[in-house]
Scaffold this active site. Structure first.
Site, PDB file in Angstrom:
ATOM      1  N   GLY A  46       5.723  -2.252   4.886  1.00 29.89           N
ATOM      2  CA  GLY A  46       6.588  -2.565   3.668  1.00 29.89           C
ATOM      3  C   GLY A  46       6.004  -3.374   2.729  1.00 29.89           C
ATOM      4  N   GLN A  51       4.739  -9.487  -3.754  1.00 31.15           N
ATOM      5  CA  GLN A  51       3.484  -9.701  -2.529  1.00 31.15           C
ATOM      6  C   GLN A  51       2.153  -9.110  -3.089  1.00 31.15           C
ATOM      7  OE1 GLN A  51       5.924  -7.500   0.503  1.00 31.15           O
ATOM      8  NE2 GLN A  51       4.603  -9.032   1.803  1.00 31.15           N
TER       9      GLN A  51
END
Length: 157
Positions: A46, A51
């Protein structure tokens, strides 16, 4: 497709709240592809916008059953719960026991720009919740017990 840089804890972007995406354009489609490529390159299951340095509500997930690509995901139902160790590409080398719902319903927009409703359970539910946490500025570090968090932060992270 390009390999994106994974932002690592304690990068401040990981604590920020993301903004909704208004429409699915070529830019978002390319981002989906690059995020999936990056996630798989680093053996993740994921990945969320922050991020990779993007403060937008966009996630990709693949637990081995094919990719799930979602924009503006919202959890609308939670059922059951369980505890499991979780890792994170943004917090490498750390596993944290996290209690999460076992069964969830998520609303969002897919890569075709269509509204979708996902009713999922088990690992897929857990990973979606983990990535949606990222969109709200929450990481697995936030689930650590106080003394574990103190030790973790003292290691110079």
């Amino acid at each position: 497709m390009k390999l994106l840089e994974i932002k690592k804890y304690p990068d401040k972007i990981l604590k920020k709240t993301c903004e909704d995406i208004v429409e699915v354009t070529e830019k978002e489609l390319k981002l989906f592809d690059s995020m999936l490529y990056t996630m798989k390159h680093f053996y993740g299951i994921g990945l969320a916008g922050p991020q990779v340095g993007i403060l937008k509500n966009i996630i990709v997930v693949d637990i081995g059953e094919g990719p799930v690509k979602l924009i503006n995901p919202k959890v609308v139902a939670l059922n059951g719960s369980g505890v499991m160790k979780e890792g994170c590409l943004s917090v490498p080398g750390v596993d944290v026991e996290v209690e999460r719902a076992y069964k969830i319903t998520v609303l969002g927009v897919n890569e075709k720009g269509n509204d979708v409703e996902l009713k999922v359970r088990g690992l897929l539910a857990r990973v979606l919740l983990h990535e949606i946490d990222h969109l709200r500025g929450k990481t697995i570090v936030d689930y650590m017990q106080f003394f574990d968090k103190m030790k973790f932060n003292l290691k110079g992270r």
